[in-house]
Motif scaffolding. Structure first.
Motif, PDB file in Angstrom:
ATOM      1  N   LYS A   1      -1.159  -2.733  -3.355  1.00 14.64           N
ATOM      2  CA  LYS A   1      -0.090  -2.231  -2.487  1.00 14.64           C
ATOM      3  C   LYS A   1       0.499  -0.981  -3.131  1.00 14.64           C
ATOM      4  CE  LYS A   1       1.660  -6.738  -0.936  1.00 14.64           C
ATOM      5  NZ  LYS A   1       2.823  -7.628  -1.122  1.00 14.64           N
ATOM      6  N   PRO A   2       0.902   0.008  -2.404  1.00 14.95           N
ATOM      7  CA  PRO A   2       0.823   0.090  -0.950  1.00 14.95           C
ATOM      8  C   PRO A   2      -0.606   0.291  -0.486  1.00 14.95           C
ATOM      9  CG  PRO A   2       1.693   2.136  -1.857  1.00 14.95           C
ATOM     10  CD  PRO A   2       1.548   1.198  -2.998  1.00 14.95           C
ATOM     11  N   TYR A   3      -0.961  -0.367   0.598  1.00 10.91           N
ATOM     12  CA  TYR A   3      -2.326  -0.287   1.088  1.00 10.91           C
ATOM     13  C   TYR A   3      -2.366   0.373   2.459  1.00 10.91           C
ATOM     14  CZ  TYR A   3      -1.050  -4.361   3.946  1.00 10.91           C
ATOM     15  OH  TYR A   3      -0.440  -5.208   4.840  1.00 10.91           O
ATOM     16  N   THR A   4      -3.549   0.817   2.816  1.00 11.66           N
ATOM     17  CA  THR A   4      -3.740   1.331   4.175  1.00 11.66           C
ATOM     18  C   THR A   4      -4.506   0.263   4.952  1.00 11.66           C
ATOM     19  OG1 THR A   4      -5.862   2.333   3.624  1.00 11.66           O
ATOM     20  CG2 THR A   4      -3.905   3.724   3.348  1.00 11.66           C
TER      21      THR A   4
ATOM     22  N   ASP B   1      15.357  -2.758   6.542  1.00 10.76           N
ATOM     23  CA  ASP B   1      15.345  -3.793   5.495  1.00 10.76           C
ATOM     24  C   ASP B   1      15.560  -3.196   4.108  1.00 10.76           C
ATOM     25  OD1 ASP B   1      14.819  -5.535   7.496  1.00 10.76           O
ATOM     26  OD2 ASP B   1      12.956  -6.340   6.666  1.00 10.76           O
TER      27      ASP B   1
ATOM     28  N   ALA C   1       1.380  -5.686  -5.309  1.00  5.53           N
ATOM     29  CA  ALA C   1       2.009  -4.459  -5.825  1.00  5.53           C
ATOM     30  C   ALA C   1       1.776  -4.314  -7.321  1.00  5.53           C
ATOM     31  CB  ALA C   1       3.503  -4.480  -5.529  1.00  5.53           C
TER      32      ALA C   1
ATOM     33  N   LYS D   1       8.040  -0.668  -4.114  1.00 11.64           N
ATOM     34  CA  LYS D   1       6.817   0.001  -4.588  1.00 11.64           C
ATOM     35  C   LYS D   1       5.627  -0.386  -3.703  1.00 11.64           C
ATOM     36  CE  LYS D   1       3.459  -0.156  -8.310  1.00 11.64           C
ATOM     37  NZ  LYS D   1       2.840  -1.096  -9.253  1.00 11.64           N
ATOM     38  N   GLY D   2       5.540  -1.650  -3.375  1.00  7.04           N
ATOM     39  CA  GLY D   2       4.394  -2.149  -2.609  1.00  7.04           C
ATOM     40  C   GLY D   2       4.395  -1.738  -1.154  1.00  7.04           C
ATOM     41  N   LEU D   3       5.566  -1.473  -0.614  1.00  8.08           N
ATOM     42  CA  LEU D   3       5.645  -1.174   0.821  1.00  8.08           C
ATOM     43  C   LEU D   3       5.751   0.316   1.130  1.00  8.08           C
ATOM     44  CD1 LEU D   3       8.074  -4.060   1.816  1.00  8.08           C
ATOM     45  CD2 LEU D   3       5.758  -3.765   2.710  1.00  8.08           C
TER      46      LEU D   3
ATOM     47  N   ILE E   1       9.693  -3.854  -7.108  1.00 10.15           N
ATOM     48  CA  ILE E   1       8.245  -4.082  -6.902  1.00 10.15           C
ATOM     49  C   ILE E   1       7.942  -4.223  -5.406  1.00 10.15           C
ATOM     50  CG2 ILE E   1       8.107  -6.610  -7.150  1.00 10.15           C
ATOM     51  CD1 ILE E   1       5.704  -4.502  -9.041  1.00 10.15           C
ATOM     52  N   ASP E   2       8.892  -4.792  -4.662  1.00  8.11           N
ATOM     53  CA  ASP E   2       8.710  -4.876  -3.200  1.00  8.11           C
ATOM     54  C   ASP E   2       8.676  -3.481  -2.579  1.00  8.11           C
ATOM     55  OD1 ASP E   2       8.526  -7.588  -3.029  1.00  8.11           O
ATOM     56  OD2 ASP E   2      10.620  -7.924  -2.446  1.00  8.11           O
TER      57      ASP E   2
ATOM     58  N   HIS F   1      10.933  -0.088 -11.696  1.00  7.48           N
ATOM     59  CA  HIS F   1      10.362  -1.364 -12.126  1.00  7.48           C
ATOM     60  C   HIS F   1       9.919  -1.301 -13.591  1.00  7.48           C
ATOM     61  CE1 HIS F   1       7.106  -4.455 -12.397  1.00  7.48           C
ATOM     62  NE2 HIS F   1       8.099  -5.174 -11.911  1.00  7.48           N
ATOM     63  N   ASP F   2       9.219  -0.221 -13.938  1.00  6.93           N
ATOM     64  CA  ASP F   2       8.765  -0.044 -15.332  1.00  6.93           C
ATOM     65  C   ASP F   2       9.962  -0.006 -16.278  1.00  6.93           C
ATOM     66  OD1 ASP F   2       6.216   0.054 -14.356  1.00  6.93           O
ATOM     67  OD2 ASP F   2       5.961   2.222 -14.593  1.00  6.93           O
TER      68      ASP F   2
ATOM     69  N   THR G   1       7.631   4.753  -3.286  1.00  8.47           N
ATOM     70  CA  THR G   1       6.758   3.955  -4.154  1.00  8.47           C
ATOM     71  C   THR G   1       6.832   4.455  -5.593  1.00  8.47           C
ATOM     72  OG1 THR G   1       5.228   3.189  -2.458  1.00  8.47           O
ATOM     73  CG2 THR G   1       4.304   3.499  -4.648  1.00  8.47           C
TER      74      THR G   1
ATOM     75  N   LYS H   1       8.405   2.425  -8.673  1.00  7.56           N
ATOM     76  CA  LYS H   1       7.561   2.085  -9.841  1.00  7.56           C
ATOM     77  C   LYS H   1       8.275   2.474 -11.131  1.00  7.56           C
ATOM     78  CE  LYS H   1       3.193   3.169 -12.178  1.00  7.56           C
ATOM     79  NZ  LYS H   1       3.457   2.132 -13.150  1.00  7.56           N
TER      80      LYS H   1
ATOM     81  N   ASN I   1       7.619 -11.617   0.389  1.00  8.09           N
ATOM     82  CA  ASN I   1       8.395 -10.599   1.100  1.00  8.09           C
ATOM     83  C   ASN I   1       8.140 -10.732   2.603  1.00  8.09           C
ATOM     84  OD1 ASN I   1       8.522  -7.739   2.412  1.00  8.09           O
ATOM     85  ND2 ASN I   1       9.830  -7.633   0.606  1.00  8.09           N
TER      86      ASN I   1
ATOM     87  N   MET J   1       3.937  -7.858   8.512  1.00  9.16           N
ATOM     88  CA  MET J   1       3.036  -6.740   8.803  1.00  9.16           C
ATOM     89  C   MET J   1       1.575  -7.177   8.689  1.00  9.16           C
ATOM     90  SD  MET J   1       3.004  -2.879   7.412  1.00  9.16           S
ATOM     91  CE  MET J   1       2.124  -3.260   5.938  1.00  9.16           C
TER      92      MET J   1
ATOM     93  N   GLY K   1       4.481   3.310   0.288  1.00  8.95           N
ATOM     94  CA  GLY K   1       3.327   4.142   0.634  1.00  8.95           C
ATOM     95  C   GLY K   1       2.679   3.752   1.949  1.00  8.95           C
ATOM     96  N   THR K   2       2.677   2.454   2.245  1.00 13.46           N
ATOM     97  CA  THR K   2       2.087   1.992   3.507  1.00 13.46           C
ATOM     98  C   THR K   2       2.829   2.599   4.693  1.00 13.46           C
ATOM     99  OG1 THR K   2       1.355  -0.066   2.492  1.00 13.46           O
ATOM    100  CG2 THR K   2       1.568  -0.080   4.878  1.00 13.46           C
TER     101      THR K   2
END
Lengths: 163, 169
Positions: B115-118, A52, B94, A89-91, A86-87, A108-109, A101, A105, B18, B24, A93-94
């Motif tokens: 986010k990102p979270y564990t 994706d 995020a 960034k949010g995903l 931002i999407d 985005h900044d 990420t 970031k 998203n 997930m 690290g997970t």
């Protein structure tokens, strides 16, 4: 405010009564085995994440490449880049891509602080997208090594210089 | 014997624009045993579910369209038409910088997950809401869960008027 008292409302406890027990479910504090079990969900989605985000980055690259000579980013494009950043960034690290990420970031900044889009902005955005693409394509999980750290520093420096 | 949480007894609403993030989260809840999970990708769809009622926990992204997760919190906590002003809400976003954490807290979020979270960090917040629910505060300028996490001795005036032994103001 004088004279207006604060009311403390105790939670009903209904949810606790229904869900907390001593027989079935996951421990209130997760055991190592339970954490591992939950982690498999993330691992199963990992390939979809790569696909994706790869597709998102390809589209952004195409749109940037399609900009006519001398043209810069439109407000709409900046908005989309910001949303995609931002999407990611949010995903990132997970899915064990913390470098994604961090780069996202930075992107985005950068996009957020652009007031009047100029020619340099497209270049800096393009460099961020290229960097994200390389991290994903090379499957660089974790924070990478010295090269990756220097890349991040360079992106931030360029972002600060070409606002 | 240690306490357990049976997630099949908990009804969730999860909200995220998203698709991958939403899927997930849905999969994590399914792995936990949740079998009632409503999903929404925007503010309007989420509000339709909230207005129907029958939800125990909302997990929402802050950035939604056309309005935000914070607007959703405002409706739940403050609107006279809200069916459950005590409905637990986790903001999972995020937008993890400090001003956004403070914003979510001051609008009545029960928990904030960056986010990102564990899976572990998300689980801790879920367990806190279900097993150790905090009291709510109804004040002239705030309605929401108690914002102070640590119980520390306080020797100042009893401005809340909740201590029967406090000296008169």
């Amino acid at each position: 405010m004088a004279g207006q008292k604060v009311q403390i409302i105790q939670p009903s406890g209904d949810l606790r009564k229904r869900a907390v027990n001593f027989k079935t479910g996951f421990g209130v504090v997760l055991s190592a085995g339970e954490t591992q079990k939950l982690q498999t969900v993330v691992e199963k989605s990992s390939e979809k994440f790569v696909r994706d985000i790869g597709a998102t980055l390809r589209k952004l690259r195409e749109d940037l490449a399609a900009l006519p000579e001398g043209e810069t980013l439109t407000r709409e494009m900046l908005q989309r880049v910001g949303n995609d950043a931002i999407d990611i960034k949010g995903l990132g690290g997970t899915f064990k891509f913390p470098l994604l990420t961090q780069i996202a970031k930075s992107l985005h900044d950068y996009v957020l602080q652009i007031k009047t889009p100029g020619a340099w902005n497209a270049v800096i955005v393009g460099h961020h997208i290229d960097a994200l693409y390389v991290v994903l394509a090379q499957r660089i999980t974790g924070f990478g090594g010295q090269v990756e750290s220097e890349l991040l520093v360079a992106l931030r420096a360029a972002s600060a210089k070409y606002k | 014997m240690a306490e357990k949480i049976d997630f099949s007894k908990v009804r969730f609403l999860i909200v995220d624009p998203n698709g991958l993030a939403l899927q997930m989260l849905n999969d994590i809840l399914a792995m936990l045993g949740a079998n009632y999970v409503r999903r929404a990708s925007d503010y309007d769809k989420a509000m339709a579910v909230i207005k129907e009622g029958g939800i125990d926990i909302v997990i929402t992204e802050r950035d939604l369209t056309p309005l935000s997760g914070i607007d959703m919190l405002d409706y739940i906590r403050k609107d006279p038409a809200s069916r459950d002003r005590l409905l637990p809400v986790i903001v999972l976003t995020a937008r993890s910088e400090e001003p956004f954490v403070i914003e979510a807290r001051d609008h009545g979020a029960n928990e904030f997950v960056a986010k990102p979270y564990t899976v572990d960090s998300l689980y801790k917040r879920l367990a806190a809401i279900i097993a150790f629910p905090r009291p709510y505060v109804n004040a002239p300028t705030y309605f929401g869960p108690e914002r102070r996490r640590r119980q520390q001795p306080f020797n100042g005036p009893d401005r809340r008027g909740v201590d029967p032994n406090a000296p008169p103001r």
